[in-house]
Design an enzyme around this catalytic site. Structure first.
Site, PDB file in Angstrom:
ATOM      1  N   HIS A  86       3.851  73.938 -12.588  1.00 28.88           N
ATOM      2  CA  HIS A  86       2.431  73.904 -12.985  1.00 28.88           C
ATOM      3  C   HIS A  86       1.508  73.633 -11.814  1.00 28.88           C
ATOM      4  O   HIS A  86       0.383  73.214 -11.992  1.00 28.88           O
ATOM      5  CB  HIS A  86       2.188  72.833 -14.058  1.00 28.88           C
ATOM      6  N   GLU A 130      -3.168  83.601 -24.144  1.00 32.26           N
ATOM      7  CA  GLU A 130      -2.493  82.558 -24.915  1.00 32.26           C
ATOM      8  C   GLU A 130      -3.448  81.381 -25.100  1.00 32.26           C
ATOM      9  O   GLU A 130      -4.024  80.900 -24.127  1.00 32.26           O
ATOM     10  CB  GLU A 130      -1.238  82.086 -24.152  1.00 32.26           C
ATOM     11  N   GLU A 159       3.061  87.555 -21.058  1.00 31.78           N
ATOM     12  CA  GLU A 159       2.150  87.827 -19.933  1.00 31.78           C
ATOM     13  C   GLU A 159       2.178  89.288 -19.474  1.00 31.78           C
ATOM     14  O   GLU A 159       1.137  89.865 -19.154  1.00 31.78           O
ATOM     15  CB  GLU A 159       2.486  86.914 -18.744  1.00 31.78           C
ATOM     16  N   GLN A 167      -2.192  81.987 -18.457  1.00 30.18           N
ATOM     17  CA  GLN A 167      -2.582  80.593 -18.745  1.00 30.18           C
ATOM     18  C   GLN A 167      -2.540  79.697 -17.507  1.00 30.18           C
ATOM     19  O   GLN A 167      -3.445  78.911 -17.284  1.00 30.18           O
ATOM     20  CB  GLN A 167      -1.685  80.045 -19.840  1.00 30.18           C
ATOM     21  N   ASP A 202       1.151  79.823 -12.145  1.00 26.50           N
ATOM     22  CA  ASP A 202       2.606  79.919 -11.977  1.00 26.50           C
ATOM     23  C   ASP A 202       3.199  81.061 -12.817  1.00 26.50           C
ATOM     24  O   ASP A 202       4.238  81.604 -12.469  1.00 26.50           O
ATOM     25  CB  ASP A 202       3.270  78.608 -12.402  1.00 26.50           C
ATOM     26  N   TYR A 203       2.542  81.400 -13.926  1.00 27.55           N
ATOM     27  CA  TYR A 203       3.121  82.394 -14.838  1.00 27.55           C
ATOM     28  C   TYR A 203       2.627  83.807 -14.560  1.00 27.55           C
ATOM     29  O   TYR A 203       2.968  84.750 -15.276  1.00 27.55           O
ATOM     30  CB  TYR A 203       2.890  81.978 -16.300  1.00 27.55           C
TER      31      TYR A 203
END
Ligand code: TPP
Ligand code: MG
Length: 792
Positions: free
Chosen positions: A591, A493, A524, A546, A549-550
């Site tokens: 984040h 991304e 993701e 990115q 956390d993701y």
């Protein structure tokens, strides 16, 4: 008749005969597969195998689709694909049963590790190098999590796009024939309810890759019917908005009845030729399939299917329908069919018996050997009790290896002074060490391509070496890397046009092209799958999550698929993906997480790199690109704007995995950490020094592998005090480091005071700088714990 007419006529007869033979050959495969399912289920129900899931009810559709699977193509499928595998000749009935029995010596697909009907072919050779994938059928190793195969399939299809546009085709000839390879991706109807499916259909529609998806619709996902799974009760209808139209992207959708051999062949032929040529994805909704024996050996479908449904399934059984069609079209006779059917029953039974004998004979020999060793030279009472204790084992008609270990150990527990104790112990130890590798090998690459074999190349600096921002180091590095390594592709991304959110790739898409460096949708899970599939085909993708956390969105693919690929294919497949992300510290609950315990516990099979700065990161990328293991690399979010000196040999120097670095020498206490917390510890060390306490700081650099040469315990021997610090929750990766050093490295022997961990709080990090201070370990926390330990 004129000679020409005669010739034409005889050609017609010939081609009709060829057609008839090919149809009969297909029917033979369908029948064989059905017989395998029937016998396979019986093997489980009689206790010779543990679990079985079979492809009955899908046979005709699968022989039809196998006709269009060419050498060089890829399959990312699910557990109902046995007929397809038999039809392309990659699986045979004997091997099928070997896998059903979990025969570590004779299951060619997983070495006894995977359940039945989980296939694989060799993508890499014994040296870890890629095979010629163009001239063979390529079956990516199956997984059980429903729809997980979709994201890998997307990647394998997308790799064809990469090969088609590559400027380095000559070098890649063994991997692709100009990107003409299609990836066949099969899935059950109910599994289309998973997010993976929708993510992949959407992504494939956007990126336009040669992905052929087959939804095998038998109306159920175990007991749950389609109307509770799918909007409008039909996946093809629900997907209609994705349909490609004149001048749009999208996918082509076909519907076809799963019992209609002729129309299956026609539909698959058209759709697959179309995707092969145009790289437009196609989806076949194969309807009206059945499950003659229900879902698996774990239950019975009479519990949830109505009498009418069961009757309908019997009537519309695909093999029965094909049989009727053969007779109706006078392609064979009832008599010939009966003969064929009984021949096949006999063949399958023989294959099963061979597989069973190969599996059980060596174990029975071991039972005999164990009994002979245990009773050797005995007489009287001790012989009687030994025989009694071993009788269950010796009389077991289907012994397992574990039964041998249990019986011998019980014997020794009852008779610690057994006259044959020594030889029995010797036998146990030998048999264990001989067998353990079959169950544990190939978690990581063990060939010369193991990333652990990459030797260290020191960074070189001179007076001209520039001091620049961390992100500039990476930008310079990636520029050189893309230029020098044609296998590397970078995507994620915001990675293409703007060159990632921290400018690591800024300006590089314009320079190297949109084929090599590109943006993806926010997806993701399928970014992970896309990278994984590409890596399995021999490319070297660097794919971005990115923010750390993701990673959770992609974790299923990384954990279930990427981390197990080498293990579950028994070393025949590798996926050297590099997943790049950034994390540990930014702002707030979503984040600034650092869920390292979750990561290292779910990604055994991948390496996990946690560089403290961007130069170290570059050295780790270089190391990873030389090996064939998958890895996750987490850059420090708060490191991009820190100044670093750039090595002259940025694309050559390497940071070996599993080798910690002492970044500050000291004598009173050792503090072990990684990533951005090191800067807090360095800050604390300066203040501690002013207090007269000398701190040694060790950067572990990689969590998987962890300190291969036990350097940390060497430091502990000197300081006798140790703290493990990170930003994960209590009991997370700090506890892992503690366990590795205190237990595995025997660090407990060198402790003057109890070892400590310092971590973040249990909750997610609160927003803003004070939120960070109260949520994550801070300099004062460290000074306070060190002071406490120094005064104990
Ligand atoms: C993620 C996940 N959830 C649940 C399961 C258990 N499970 C195995 S097969 C299955 C049903 C799948 O149905 P469908 O996709 O229609 O395939 P079918 O078995 O009917 O061919 C379920 C729920 C699983 N393997 N993976
Ligand atoms: Mg189903």
């Amino acid at each position: 008749m004129e000679p020409l007419d005669e010739a034409l006529k005889s050609q017609e007869v010939l081609s009709f005969e060829a057609f008839r033979q090919s149809v009969l050959a297909d029917y033979r495969v369908a029948l064989t597969s059905r017989e395998v399912s029937l016998l396979g289920r019986r093997e489980v129900l009689t206790g010779k195998a543990k679990f079985g899931i079979f492809g009955d009810g899908k046979e005709v559709a699968q022989v039809a689709l196998s006709k269009f699977f060419q050498k060089g193509d890829f399959r990312s499928g699910y557990y109902r694909d046995q007929t397809f595998m038999f039809a392309i000749g990659v699986a045979n009935t004997e091997h099928y049963f070997s896998q059903l029995y979990a025969d570590v010596h004779n299951d060619p697909y997983s070495g006894g590790k995977n359940m039945n009907a989980h296939f694989a072919t060799a993508f890499v050779n014994e040296n870890g190098e890629w095979n010629d994938l163009v001239n063979r059928y390529n079956i990516s190793a199956d997984i059980a999590p429903t729809a997980g195969q979709m994201v890998r399939g997307l990647g394998m299809a997308f790799a064809s796009n990469c090969f088609r546009t590559s400027k380095h085709k000559e070098q890649l000839k063994h991997l692709s024939n100009n990107g003409n390879e299609v990836c066949f991706c099969t899935i059950g109807d109910a599994s289309t309810s998973e997010g993976h499916f929708w993510e992949v259909v959407n992504a494939a529609g956007v990126i336009q890759a040669p992905l052929a998806m087959f939804v095998f619709d038998d109306g159920y996902g175990i007991s749950v019917p389609t109307k509770l799974q799918t909007t409008k009760g039909s996946i093809s209808e629900a997907l209609s908005g994705f349909e490609k139209k004149e001048g749009t992207n999208g996918i082509k959708i076909f519907t076809v009845k799963g019992w209609d051999y002729a129309s299956l062949c026609e539909t698959f032929e058209e759709g697959i030729a179309y995707t092969r040529l145009n790289h437009v994805p196609v989806l076949f909704h194969v309807q009206e399939l059945t499950q003659p024996q229900g879902h698996s050996t774990s239950g019975s479908h009479e519990r949830y299917k109505s009498v009418e449904r069961l009757e309908w399934e019997r009537e519309w059984d695909c093999n029965k329908k094909m049989r009727e069609w053969l007779i109706l079209n006078e392609l064979t006779t009832e008599e010939d069919l009966q003969e064929l059917e009984s021949a096949i029953k006999k063949e399958v039974k023989e294959a099963k018996e061979i597989a069973w004998s190969k599996y059980i004979t060596p174990i029975k020999e071991k039972v005999k050997e164990a009994a002979a060793i245990a009773t050797n030279g005995l007489e009287g009472e001790v012989l009687n009790t030994t025989n009694n204790l071993l009788s269950e084992l010796v009389n077991n008609k289907e012994p397992l290896k574990r039964n041998i270990f249990r019986a011998l150990n019980i014997l020794l527990e009852h008779h610690p002074k057994h006259p044959n104790a020594k030889p029995i112990q010797h036998f146990i130890a030998n048999y264990l060490s001989n067998q353990q590798p079959f169950y544990s090998k190939h978690l990581y690459n063990e060939t010369q391509k193991s990333t652990l074999n990459v030797s260290q190349v020191e960074a070189i600096y001179d007076a001209q070496s520039k001091v620049i921002n961390g992100y500039e180091v990476l930008n310079h590095y990636f520029d050189k890397l893309i230029e020098s390594n044609p296998l590397v592709y970078a995507f994620g991304e915001d990675l293409g046009n703007i060159g990632d959110v921290n400018q690591g790739f800024a300006g590089l898409q314009a320079k190297h092209g949109v084929d090599r460096i590109f943006d993806t949708g926010i997806r993701e899970q399928s970014i992970m799958g896309q990278a994984h599939g590409m890596a399995m085909r021999g490319l070297r993708p660097i794919a971005e999550i990115q923010y750390l956390d993701y990673l959770l969105y992609g974790l299923q693919t990384l954990s279930d698929d990427v981390s197990t690929i080498h293990y579950r294919s028994n070393g025949m497949q590798s996926s050297p993906v590099i997943i790049r992300t950034r994390g540990h510290r930014l702002e707030g609950i979503f984040h600034s997480g650092s869920p390292m315990g979750m990561i290292i516990n779910s990604l055994r099979g991948m390496y996990v790199c946690v560089p403290r700065n961007m130069v170290q990161a570059a050295g780790m990328y270089n190391t990873l690109l030389k090996g064939n293991d998958p890895a996750l690399l987490i850059e420090c979010l708060n490191g991009y704007r820190l100044k670093e000196k750039m090595p002259n040999n940025i694309t050559e120097f390497t940071v070996p995995l599993g080798k910690p670095e002492v970044i500050r020498e000291g004598t009173d206490i050792t503090i072990v950490s990684y990533g951005s917390t090191l800067r807090i510890i360095e800050d604390a060390a300066i203040r501690l020094n002013d207090m007269g306490i000398s701190t040694e700081i060790i950067d572990v650099q990689t969590l998987l592998p962890f300190d291969i040469n036990h350097q940390i315990v060497a430091s502990l021997k000197k300081t006798n005090r140790i703290i493990f610090v990170d930003e994960d929750v209590p009991g997370g990766a700090s506890a892992y480091m503690y366990q590795q050093v205190i237990e595995k490295q025997g660090g407990f022997r060198w402790l003057d005071v109890a070892a400590r961990t310092i971590s973040a709080k249990d909750h997610r990090p609160a927003y803003a700088s004070d939120g960070d201070y109260f949520s994550k370990p801070n300099t004062e926390d460290i000074i306070s714990v060190v002071s406490e330990m120094m005064s104990e």
